[in-house]
Design a protein around this motif. Structure first.
Motif, PDB file in Angstrom:
ATOM      1  N   ALA A  16       0.832  -1.212   0.000  1.00 47.28           N
ATOM      2  CA  ALA A  16       0.000   0.000   0.000  1.00 47.28           C
ATOM      3  C   ALA A  16       0.865   1.260   0.000  1.00 47.28           C
ATOM      4  N   LEU A  17       1.934   1.279   0.788  1.00 43.08           N
ATOM      5  CA  LEU A  17       2.840   2.429   0.791  1.00 43.08           C
ATOM      6  C   LEU A  17       3.537   2.584  -0.559  1.00 43.08           C
ATOM      7  N   GLY A  18       3.879   1.470  -1.199  1.00 44.72           N
ATOM      8  CA  GLY A  18       4.488   1.524  -2.531  1.00 44.72           C
ATOM      9  C   GLY A  18       3.552   2.158  -3.544  1.00 44.72           C
ATOM     10  N   PHE A  19       2.271   1.777  -3.525  1.00 42.81           N
ATOM     11  CA  PHE A  19       1.304   2.381  -4.450  1.00 42.81           C
ATOM     12  C   PHE A  19       1.096   3.863  -4.142  1.00 42.81           C
ATOM     13  N   ALA A  20       1.078   4.243  -2.874  1.00 45.90           N
ATOM     14  CA  ALA A  20       0.924   5.653  -2.503  1.00 45.90           C
ATOM     15  C   ALA A  20       2.121   6.469  -3.003  1.00 45.90           C
ATOM     16  N   ALA A  21       3.324   5.933  -2.853  1.00 53.31           N
ATOM     17  CA  ALA A  21       4.521   6.631  -3.336  1.00 53.31           C
ATOM     18  C   ALA A  21       4.500   6.747  -4.861  1.00 53.31           C
ATOM     19  N   LEU A  22       4.070   5.699  -5.545  1.00 53.19           N
ATOM     20  CA  LEU A  22       3.971   5.732  -7.002  1.00 53.19           C
ATOM     21  C   LEU A  22       2.969   6.784  -7.462  1.00 53.19           C
ATOM     22  N   PHE A  23       1.818   6.875  -6.791  1.00 54.60           N
ATOM     23  CA  PHE A  23       0.813   7.881  -7.134  1.00 54.60           C
ATOM     24  C   PHE A  23       1.370   9.289  -6.921  1.00 54.60           C
ATOM     25  N   PHE A  24       2.059   9.504  -5.812  1.00 55.13           N
ATOM     26  CA  PHE A  24       2.624  10.822  -5.535  1.00 55.13           C
ATOM     27  C   PHE A  24       3.637  11.223  -6.600  1.00 55.13           C
ATOM     28  N   LEU A  25       4.540  10.319  -6.954  1.00 50.01           N
ATOM     29  CA  LEU A  25       5.551  10.630  -7.963  1.00 50.01           C
ATOM     30  C   LEU A  25       4.927  10.873  -9.334  1.00 50.01           C
ATOM     31  N   THR A  26       3.876  10.140  -9.658  1.00 48.98           N
ATOM     32  CA  THR A  26       3.195  10.331 -10.936  1.00 48.98           C
ATOM     33  C   THR A  26       2.570  11.719 -11.023  1.00 48.98           C
ATOM     34  N   THR A  27       2.010  12.203  -9.932  1.00 55.74           N
ATOM     35  CA  THR A  27       1.387  13.533  -9.959  1.00 55.74           C
ATOM     36  C   THR A  27       2.416  14.651 -10.006  1.00 55.74           C
ATOM     37  N   GLN A  28       3.662  14.353  -9.686  1.00 57.37           N
ATOM     38  CA  GLN A  28       4.693  15.388  -9.696  1.00 57.37           C
ATOM     39  C   GLN A  28       5.397  15.516 -11.044  1.00 57.37           C
ATOM     40  N   LEU A  29       5.134  14.624 -11.976  1.00 54.34           N
ATOM     41  CA  LEU A  29       5.743  14.719 -13.296  1.00 54.34           C
ATOM     42  C   LEU A  29       5.120  15.856 -14.079  1.00 54.34           C
ATOM     43  N   PRO A  30       5.925  16.634 -14.810  1.00 52.99           N
ATOM     44  CA  PRO A  30       5.360  17.741 -15.580  1.00 52.99           C
ATOM     45  C   PRO A  30       4.432  17.286 -16.698  1.00 52.99           C
ATOM     46  N   SER A  31       4.636  16.080 -17.216  1.00 54.28           N
ATOM     47  CA  SER A  31       3.840  15.626 -18.351  1.00 54.28           C
ATOM     48  C   SER A  31       2.395  15.305 -17.978  1.00 54.28           C
ATOM     49  N   THR A  32       2.108  15.060 -16.702  1.00 56.38           N
ATOM     50  CA  THR A  32       0.746  14.696 -16.322  1.00 56.38           C
ATOM     51  C   THR A  32      -0.153  15.904 -16.176  1.00 56.38           C
ATOM     52  N   GLY A  33       0.404  17.044 -15.805  1.00 57.81           N
ATOM     53  CA  GLY A  33      -0.423  18.225 -15.585  1.00 57.81           C
ATOM     54  C   GLY A  33      -1.113  18.208 -14.231  1.00 57.81           C
ATOM     55  N   LEU A  34      -0.955  17.131 -13.456  1.00 56.71           N
ATOM     56  CA  LEU A  34      -1.553  17.036 -12.131  1.00 56.71           C
ATOM     57  C   LEU A  34      -0.549  17.511 -11.093  1.00 56.71           C
ATOM     58  N   ARG A  35      -1.017  18.254 -10.138  1.00 49.27           N
ATOM     59  CA  ARG A  35      -0.146  18.734  -9.059  1.00 49.27           C
ATOM     60  C   ARG A  35      -0.877  18.595  -7.738  1.00 49.27           C
ATOM     61  N   LEU A  36      -0.162  18.119  -6.712  1.00 44.05           N
ATOM     62  CA  LEU A  36      -0.735  18.065  -5.380  1.00 44.05           C
ATOM     63  C   LEU A  36      -0.507  19.376  -4.643  1.00 44.05           C
ATOM     64  N   ALA A  37       0.515  20.115  -5.030  1.00 44.24           N
ATOM     65  CA  ALA A  37       0.801  21.388  -4.384  1.00 44.24           C
ATOM     66  C   ALA A  37      -0.226  22.426  -4.831  1.00 44.24           C
ATOM     67  N   SER A  38      -0.411  23.446  -3.996  1.00 45.28           N
ATOM     68  CA  SER A  38      -1.366  24.494  -4.360  1.00 45.28           C
ATOM     69  C   SER A  38      -0.832  25.303  -5.535  1.00 45.28           C
ATOM     70  N   SER A  39      -1.740  25.920  -6.262  1.00 45.04           N
ATOM     71  CA  SER A  39      -1.313  26.696  -7.428  1.00 45.04           C
ATOM     72  C   SER A  39      -0.523  27.914  -6.973  1.00 45.04           C
ATOM     73  N   LYS A  40       0.546  28.194  -7.704  1.00 43.10           N
ATOM     74  CA  LYS A  40       1.417  29.312  -7.344  1.00 43.10           C
ATOM     75  C   LYS A  40       0.891  30.593  -7.976  1.00 43.10           C
ATOM     76  N   SER A  41       1.213  31.692  -7.349  1.00 45.90           N
ATOM     77  CA  SER A  41       0.810  32.976  -7.910  1.00 45.90           C
ATOM     78  C   SER A  41       1.847  33.430  -8.925  1.00 45.90           C
ATOM     79  N   GLY A  42       1.449  34.310  -9.792  1.00 41.26           N
ATOM     80  CA  GLY A  42       2.342  34.823 -10.806  1.00 41.26           C
ATOM     81  C   GLY A  42       1.535  35.528 -11.877  1.00 41.26           C
TER      82      GLY A  42
END
Length: 195
Positions: A16-42
Motif C-alpha cells: 500500500a505504501l508503494g502504491f501511494a509513493a507511485l501515485f505521488f511521484l506520478t502527480t509530480q511529473l510535468p507531463s501529467t499536468g496534475l499537481r498536489l501542491a497548491s497553485s502558485k501565484s504569478g
C-alpha cells in the motif's frame, strides 16, 4: 499462526505504501499536468509556436537555466494554425524585457521539452496578458532524421548512376588485362617446363 498473520499485514502495508509513493511521484511529473501542491501565484503571458513537439502543461519555463515559471495552458488557434502556449511566470521575476526570445528546448537528447527565454534589451517588461513576439518552435528529432536520409538518398541517386558505370567499365578492362597477363604467364611457365 500469529506470526504468519503479522507477516501478511506487514506485506500488505508495504504494498500500500508503494502504491501511494507511485501515485505521488506520478502527480509530480510535468507531463501529467496534475499537481498536489497548491497553485502558485504569478503573472501570465502567451507565446505562439508553429510546432511545440511534446511540450506539456507543467513543463518548466527557464532563463539561464533557472526555473522562473511553468506552462499553464496549451491550445490550438484555428485562425493562425499555431499552438498558443500560456506561461505562468513567478511574481519575483517581473523584470523580464518584453523583447525576450522564447524557444522550445529539450532536456538532454531524449528528455522532456521546456521553454527557455533569452533576455532582450528593452526597457519595458512583460506584465499580465503580455505576448511574446519572438519565438522558435521545437526541433523535432524525427524530421531531422528524415531530412538527413533524404539528403543521402539524393546524393546517392545523383552520383551513383554515372560514377558506378565508369568504375565498372574500368574495373572490367583492368580485370581482363590482368587475367590475360596471368594466362600468358601461366602458358609461358607451362611451355618452359615442357622444354
Amino acid at each position: 499462526m500469529r506470526a504468519n498473520r503479522t507477516l501478511e499485514i506487514g506485506t500488505g502495508m508495504f504494498v500500500a505504501l508503494g502504491f501511494a509513493a507511485l501515485f505521488f511521484l506520478t502527480t509530480q511529473l510535468p507531463s501529467t499536468g496534475l499537481r498536489l501542491a497548491s497553485s502558485k501565484s504569478g503573472y501570465h503571458i502567451t507565446a505562439e509556436f508553429d510546432n511545440i513537439g511534446d511540450l506539456k502543461v507543467g513543463s518548466p519555463v527557464t532563463i539561464a537555466g533557472v526555473r522562473v515559471g511553468d506552462v499553464s495552458k496549451i491550445h490550438f488557434d484555428p485562425k493562425t494554425f499555431k499552438a498558443v502556449v500560456s506561461l505562468r511566470i513567478d511574481n519575483q521575476y517581473n523584470e523580464i524585457p518584453d523583447d525576450s526570445f522564447a524557444s522550445i528546448q529539450t532536456q538532454g537528447l531524449l528528455g522532456g521539452k521546456y521553454i527557455g527565454f533569452s533576455p532582450g534589451g528593452s526597457d519595458t517588461n512583460f506584465k499580465e496578458g503580455s505576448r511574446v513576439e519572438q519565438t522558435q518552435s521545437a526541433i523535432v528529432l524525427e524530421s531531422l532524421i528524415n531530412k538527413l536520409f533524404a539528403n543521402f538518398a539524393d546524393k546517392a541517386g545523383s552520383s551513383g548512376g554515372t560514377g558506378g558505370q565508369t568504375q565498372s567499365g574500368s574495373n572490367s578492362n583492368g580485370g581482363s588485362d590482368s587475367t590475360d597477363n596471368k594466362q600468358g604467364n601461366g602458358n609461358g611457365q607451362q611451355q618452359g617446363t615442357k622444354k
